[in-house]
Design a protein around this motif. Structure first.
Motif, PDB file in Angstrom:
ATOM      1  N   ARG A  30      12.474 -16.505  11.355  1.00  0.00           N
ATOM      2  CA  ARG A  30      13.474 -15.535  10.894  1.00  0.00           C
ATOM      3  C   ARG A  30      13.328 -15.264   9.395  1.00  0.00           C
ATOM      4  NH1 ARG A  30      18.059 -18.967  13.949  1.00  0.00           N
ATOM      5  NH2 ARG A  30      16.672 -20.542  13.051  1.00  0.00           N
ATOM      6  N   ARG A  55       8.878 -10.715   4.912  1.00  0.00           N
ATOM      7  CA  ARG A  55       7.852  -9.677   5.074  1.00  0.00           C
ATOM      8  C   ARG A  55       8.487  -8.294   5.072  1.00  0.00           C
ATOM      9  NH1 ARG A  55       3.061 -11.664   5.472  1.00  0.00           N
ATOM     10  NH2 ARG A  55       2.682 -13.754   6.335  1.00  0.00           N
ATOM     11  N   SER A  56       9.682  -8.197   5.601  1.00  0.00           N
ATOM     12  CA  SER A  56      10.377  -6.912   5.601  1.00  0.00           C
ATOM     13  C   SER A  56      10.698  -6.477   4.183  1.00  0.00           C
ATOM     14  CB  SER A  56      11.663  -7.021   6.427  1.00  0.00           C
ATOM     15  OG  SER A  56      12.380  -5.810   6.375  1.00  0.00           O
ATOM     16  N   TRP A 102      22.215 -13.256  10.552  1.00  0.00           N
ATOM     17  CA  TRP A 102      20.998 -12.859  11.256  1.00  0.00           C
ATOM     18  C   TRP A 102      21.293 -11.653  12.146  1.00  0.00           C
ATOM     19  CZ3 TRP A 102      15.978 -12.907  11.372  1.00  0.00           C
ATOM     20  CH2 TRP A 102      15.303 -12.544  12.546  1.00  0.00           C
ATOM     21  N   ILE A 110      18.021  -3.412   2.531  1.00  0.00           N
ATOM     22  CA  ILE A 110      17.035  -4.453   2.260  1.00  0.00           C
ATOM     23  C   ILE A 110      17.120  -4.844   0.790  1.00  0.00           C
ATOM     24  CG2 ILE A 110      14.569  -4.961   2.150  1.00  0.00           C
ATOM     25  CD1 ILE A 110      14.204  -3.330   4.651  1.00  0.00           C
ATOM     26  N   GLY A 125      16.008  -7.708  13.334  1.00  0.00           N
ATOM     27  CA  GLY A 125      14.970  -8.722  13.249  1.00  0.00           C
ATOM     28  C   GLY A 125      14.847  -9.322  11.858  1.00  0.00           C
ATOM     29  N   ARG A 126      15.963  -9.424  11.141  1.00  0.00           N
ATOM     30  CA  ARG A 126      15.941  -9.992   9.792  1.00  0.00           C
ATOM     31  C   ARG A 126      17.364 -10.390   9.401  1.00  0.00           C
ATOM     32  NH1 ARG A 126      17.824  -5.871   6.395  1.00  0.00           N
ATOM     33  NH2 ARG A 126      17.597  -3.773   7.269  1.00  0.00           N
ATOM     34  N   HIS A 155      16.009 -13.904  -0.516  1.00  0.00           N
ATOM     35  CA  HIS A 155      15.088 -15.039  -0.694  1.00  0.00           C
ATOM     36  C   HIS A 155      15.858 -16.340  -0.876  1.00  0.00           C
ATOM     37  CE1 HIS A 155      15.317 -16.523  -4.904  1.00  0.00           C
ATOM     38  NE2 HIS A 155      15.990 -15.412  -5.068  1.00  0.00           N
ATOM     39  N   GLU A 213      10.460 -15.671   7.790  1.00  0.00           N
ATOM     40  CA  GLU A 213       9.193 -14.943   7.647  1.00  0.00           C
ATOM     41  C   GLU A 213       9.392 -13.458   7.925  1.00  0.00           C
ATOM     42  OE1 GLU A 213       4.533 -15.061   8.958  1.00  0.00           O
ATOM     43  OE2 GLU A 213       5.816 -16.818   9.224  1.00  0.00           O
ATOM     44  N   ALA A 214      10.129 -13.130   8.963  1.00  0.00           N
ATOM     45  CA  ALA A 214      10.376 -11.723   9.272  1.00  0.00           C
ATOM     46  C   ALA A 214      11.167 -11.049   8.164  1.00  0.00           C
ATOM     47  CB  ALA A 214      11.126 -11.614  10.603  1.00  0.00           C
ATOM     48  N   THR A 215      12.149 -11.760   7.634  1.00  0.00           N
ATOM     49  CA  THR A 215      12.989 -11.204   6.564  1.00  0.00           C
ATOM     50  C   THR A 215      12.185 -10.972   5.301  1.00  0.00           C
ATOM     51  OG1 THR A 215      14.945 -12.311   7.466  1.00  0.00           O
ATOM     52  CG2 THR A 215      15.037 -11.609   5.158  1.00  0.00           C
TER      53      THR A 215
END
Length: 656
Positions: free
Chosen positions: A529, A535-536, A485, A510, A490-491, A515, A531-533
């Motif tokens: 965490r 969405r990024s 992390w 990225i 933020g991911r 997933h 969700e942020a990953t």
């Protein structure tokens, strides 16, 4: 060129390209050997003194299947020749026989004489040295053979058999092959040739005005001339139409699963779901190997191919099939993995041929001066995870017992031990993309899933390892949260780089592979965490063209077509787009929350070929398939995503 039409039975696999040329002919294993290896088996037509290859610009072609079965229904129309063809190809579900029916419709107002030509440019056992082709007058058939590989080809009309034939030299001394002999409408009648050879045969029939006539042809694959003869007479005595009908009915019944639930989804999802199951089956050898792909045109890029079993792909395919009750197929896969597992180090190797031999690899055995056996740890982990899921569904204790001892336990011990004692994370191995060595988020996610499955299976057998594997999984989970992390970004990061055997800095690229952290249970899909990953990666990896879809990772080089990295981080991949759909499904709390997932499923559906074949990736501007098609993994992820969607929808409806 993709393979929009693929038919097979788990031993004999035949793939046709968009020109309706047979481009791949695998036997006696799926994926081994390819007796065309880049060559072609063509079809041509002669009428009114004019010859035309069906693959030429004279014809408009539509590659299709008969709905819900493994028989083609391909259409070819030539305005110039005034003919319509319907091509029906099917491999018998039990016998190694390719059945080929050609319906010829005469669009003109008078009877015409038509000749249909079939050529076979075989490279038996993947070499053209020492082949023989001859005409067998006792069976009215053409036979190609070398050692214990025999291919017998016959063709009939309603009234007659082979009209003409020719065997000849190809590929050296200026000889192109007997396929050139077809183009004047007459064949030389040369009865035999040896060395680098090919063959051609023709049948002749009268087609009445605005009526249809048929040619029936078949190819038999066998270990001897006697066995080939038996198959030939099986067609003659049983009847071509009976064998074709029986096979179509068999595959229709085989693929008729979850039909009521899947029918709730919009078109073309139900049809593509069923086509995915049938396509997956063509790439599974009856002895357990789940082959990644058999589109041999990929050899043009590196003189290598996808006709191997990657344990990674195989495990994910097996997990999808187990959800639908195909346990006989998945059992053979797990037994295959048990048999190939190294005895000195319980980690599956990169990939395997269908006969259980070690496949080609590009992973080095020396890294920064250190010697190591290269491996891709997620392959071992996914196999253990999938076997755990298999037992959860079937509770087949007698089957699992020997596999637990010989596969699960040694692999789980290896996975638990092959970790950094301080961080709890796996030690370096290669990533799922097989490109870089390090400590990968995908590997961490799959190892967590494997250790959790191993703990549950250990509890079943009471051997005292359940706590050990559960504690290792929890230690690994804590390591993920601590070391993968990035508070600053933020991911979650895709990997920790490594120098030799020492873990280094985080790789901030990225990558859709992150997933796995939620897919295999290490971190909840609802965790902020994750969700942020997610969405990024969905935002940054979305291809910003009219095609859309999600790339593997930033600046993906593989088959790259556009250098505009702002709009196109890489080509859109079917599996990566479906991974995003699976996440949206997993976090849905109302039926409305499933909308985005359905849109991504429909994206994958739109980028299938007209026949229903899914590629690995597509061109970011044109949407045309790139790399290989069909890719077994793409079809497995499609099946998995549709099942996830339906399961979640059912759960939400029951809670409403």
């Amino acid at each position: 060129m993709p393979r929009p039409l693929v038919v097979g039975n788990g031993r004999l696999l035949v793939a046709l390209d968009s020109r309706f040329d047979i481009r791949d002919l695998y036997w006696p294993y799926v994926g081994l050997y390819n007796h065309l290896s880049g060559h072609r088996a063509r079809m041509g037509v002669w009428v009114d003194g004019r010859f035309s290859w069906v693959g030429s610009s004279d014809w408009e072609r539509t590659p299709k299947y008969e709905p819900g079965t493994l028989a083609t229904c391909a259409k070819a129309t030539s305005s110039a020749l005034g003919l319509d063809l319907t091509l029906q190809d099917c491999v018998h579900h039990r016998e190694d026989i390719l059945l080929r029916r050609v319906r010829i419709h005469n669009r003109q107002a008078h009877t015409r004489t038509v000749r249909v030509f079939l050529t076979h440019d075989l490279v038996i056992a993947e070499t053209d040295i020492g082949d023989t082709a001859f005409y067998n007058p006792f069976m009215d058939a053409v036979v190609h053979y070398k050692r214990d590989h025999y291919f017998l080809v016959a063709a009939r009309t309603a009234a007659t058999g082979i009209h003409q034939y020719a065997m000849g030299i190809k590929g050296f001394g200026g000889a192109e092959g007997t396929w050139r002999d077809c183009e004047d409408g007459d064949l030389s009648m040369n009865p035999i040739a040896q060395g680098s050879v090919d063959s051609a045969l023709s049948v002749q029939l009268e087609v009445r005005a605005r009526r249809t006539a048929e040619v029936r042809a078949w190819l038999c694959a066998a270990r001897s001339l006697a066995e080939a003869s038996q198959l030939h007479y099986h067609v003659v005595n049983t009847g071509f139409d009976t064998l074709l009908h029986d096979t179509m009915h068999y595959w229709s019944s085989w693929s008729d699963v979850e039909s009521e639930r899947v029918a709730r989804m919009p078109a073309p999802v139900p049809e593509l779901f069923r086509r995915s199951l049938l396509t997956i089956r063509t790439n599974i050898d009856n002895r357990g190997a789940i082959i990644a792909a058999n589109d041999s045109d990929i050899m043009e890029t590196a003189r290598a191919h996808y006709s191997y079993m990657w344990p990674r792909d195989g495990a994910l395919v097996a997990a999808a099939l187990d959800r639908l009750g195909y346990q006989d197929l998945t059992r053979r896969f797990f037994l295959f993995c048990r048999d190939v597992l190294p005895k000195d180090r319980a980690a599956l190797l990169h990939k395997y041929s269908a006969d259980k031999s070690w496949g080609a690899t590009w992973h080095p055995w020396t890294v920064d001066g250190h010697h190591e056996i290269p491996f891709q740890e997620d392959s071992t982990a996914l196999t253990v995870w999938a076997l755990g899921r298999h037992y959860e569904r079937y509770r087949d204790l007698e089957f699992i017992e020997s596999l637990y001892r010989d596969l699960v336990l040694p692999c789980a011990r290896f996975l638990a031990d092959y970790r950094d004692p301080n961080t709890g994370l796996p030690l370096p191995s290669y990533d799922l993309w097989e490109e870089r060595r390090g400590v990968h988020a995908y590997t961490c996610g799959t190892v967590y899933g494997a250790l959790t499955s191993a703990s549950a299976l250990s509890a079943v057998f009471g051997d005292g390892h359940a706590d050990e594997f559960r504690d290792a999984a929890q230690h690994l989970r804590q390591g993920i949260l601590t070391h993968l992390w990035s508070q600053e970004a933020g991911r979650f990061v895709r990997m920790l780089t490594c120098n030799g055997h020492s873990t280094g800095a985080p790789d901030m690229t990225i990558d859709s592979a992150v997933h796995a952290l939620h897919t295999f249970g290490a971190v909840s899909a609802d965790d902020p965490r994750i969700e942020a990953t997610m969405r990024s990666f969905i935002t940054r990896l979305w291809v910003k063209t009219e095609v859309g879809g999600i790339a593997r990772y930033e600046n993906d080089y593989y088959f790259r077509r556009l250098q505009d990295t702002e709009r196109v981080p890489g080509n859109p991949w079917t599996i990566c787009t479906l991974w995003a759909a699976q996440w949206y499904v997993s976090r849905a709390h109302t039926p409305r929350d499933l909308t985005t997932a359905l849109e991504l499923i429909l994206w994958a559906s739109r980028h299938a070929l007209p026949s229903g074949v899914l590629p690995e990736q597509v061109h970011p501007e044109t949407g045309e398939p790139l790399s290989v098609a069909p890719l077994t993994w793409s079809h497995a992820e499609y099946v998995t995503t549709v099942l996830d969607y339906l399961d979640r929808e059912d759960r939400l409806r029951s809670q409403a």
